[in-house]
Design an enzyme around this catalytic site. Sequence first.
Site, PDB file in Angstrom:
ATOM      1  N   PRO A 253       0.837  -1.206   0.000  1.00  0.00           N
ATOM      2  CA  PRO A 253       0.000   0.000   0.000  1.00  0.00           C
ATOM      3  C   PRO A 253       0.873   1.258   0.000  1.00  0.00           C
ATOM      4  CG  PRO A 253       0.011  -0.982   2.186  1.00  0.00           C
ATOM      5  CD  PRO A 253       0.769  -1.926   1.303  1.00  0.00           C
ATOM      6  N   ASP A 423       5.688   2.519   2.344  1.00  0.00           N
ATOM      7  CA  ASP A 423       4.804   1.390   2.646  1.00  0.00           C
ATOM      8  C   ASP A 423       3.967   1.760   3.868  1.00  0.00           C
ATOM      9  OD1 ASP A 423       3.616  -0.991   3.402  1.00  0.00           O
ATOM     10  OD2 ASP A 423       5.396  -2.214   3.017  1.00  0.00           O
ATOM     11  N   HIS A 424       2.656   1.958   3.652  1.00  0.00           N
ATOM     12  CA  HIS A 424       1.789   2.448   4.723  1.00  0.00           C
ATOM     13  C   HIS A 424       1.602   1.427   5.845  1.00  0.00           C
ATOM     14  CE1 HIS A 424      -0.608   5.476   6.423  1.00  0.00           C
ATOM     15  NE2 HIS A 424      -1.233   5.910   5.342  1.00  0.00           N
ATOM     16  N   ARG A 425       2.041   0.194   5.636  1.00  0.00           N
ATOM     17  CA  ARG A 425       1.925  -0.802   6.689  1.00  0.00           C
ATOM     18  C   ARG A 425       2.914  -0.547   7.821  1.00  0.00           C
ATOM     19  NH1 ARG A 425       2.641  -6.098   3.112  1.00  0.00           N
ATOM     20  NH2 ARG A 425       4.352  -4.748   2.379  1.00  0.00           N
TER      21      ARG A 425
END
Length: 453
Positions: A253, A423-425
């Site tokens: 994401p 990376d939005h994680r």
Amino acid sequence: MANIVIMPKLGQATEESTIVKWRKKEGETVKKGDILFEMETDKAVLEAESFFEGTLLKVLVPEGVTVPVNAPVAFIGAPGEPLPEPPPIPAPKPEGREEPKPASPKQQPLSTQPAAPAVSDTGVPTAVPRPTGQKPPPAPTRKAVSPRARALARACVIDASRIPGTGPGGRVTESDVAAYLAAKGYDRMRISPAAKKLAALNNLDILDIRGTGEGGRIMVHDVERAMKEKPRPMSRMRQVIARRLTESFTTIPHFYVTVSADMTDLMAYRKQLKEQGRSYTVTDFVLEAVVLSLIEFPAVNSVTDGINIRWRGSVDLGVAVALEEGLVVPVIRSADSLSMPELRDAAKALAEKARSGRLLPDDMTGSSFTVSNMGMLNVENFHAIINPGEGAILAVSSTMETPVAREGKIVVRAMMKMTLSADHRIVDGATGAAFVNAVKNKLEDIELWKTLT
């Protein structure tokens, strides 16, 4: 006794390579250190040097063929020397799979290992091992065409496989070709002799070519356009780039944060350094600012599989380099332990290796963060795709003179946009914004650079 040339293993993860071009031909003299052939791994096109002297007696693997590392590819020896039997070609390990454990006698399958590829009389592998349990793809069927039908189709420069056959078993006959030509209006077509010859040489169907000459006449330039439009296979390198970036963009994401750095003072300071004989590129300053900021924000120097987060203990900095074949990312190992002059020299050396085709696969693996600088390409802004195995990538655009507001006045400053893809994680929006602003603030801090250069 003739010496066997094998496909070299040029990286820990390299299991097979494709011979792109033989630099030496059979019968030519070879010295130690001569370039024998060019080979393509999944990361780069490299050159293979000879460890032997003599004559290239026989080429076992022609251009365009992929074989595992350590496979025999040629013989070098004295002219007329008898050739030994080539050793068996090792089968590459299936990617991402563990070696199967031995089964008990009662559970022992009929076949637990894929068969090694067969070797023809010339030593060329005739089959690639296929993992157990997979069905081989169906063999392509070739349409039956009578000799006279084939000759007529060849003379008219058309593809006989497209023609419906009315003969026994669907065989294409001469009358089928004639009927097909009549239905397509072939007799009304106007084709220059040179264009027809060129189309035949390049296996083009003349019916697919649109003529732009007088009255729709097909000219040489029309055939040349069709040659450019003809589908061609992607190189292994481009296939890997496509697969990895598609995987990244569809499974990670991404989110993006863009800032504009005022490079006016830094550009002036850089000019002073150059006059003193200390030359630095804009990329050098960006790389150093990134390294310092990654130390402050370890989350951006981390990676996740969606379940666990792994912090990277050092900054192994990837620097994207554009080549004609595609984009490569050589890695500066432990960049956080280097002084700025050392970082500059390491980046320059890797870029030169990349452009001269001397990068090894191990030079392009293990990066923890990547910088992609398109500043030399007059780009105002762009977003980069995260390299798999990393948590973020920084896209650096061109430095442009831009009107900006300063203390209530409009002034012209040298501005450079940078966009972080994260990376939005593992990286929240606030962390990503803080990181990219840390890079910006360092680039604008001239006193910092005076201590580092």
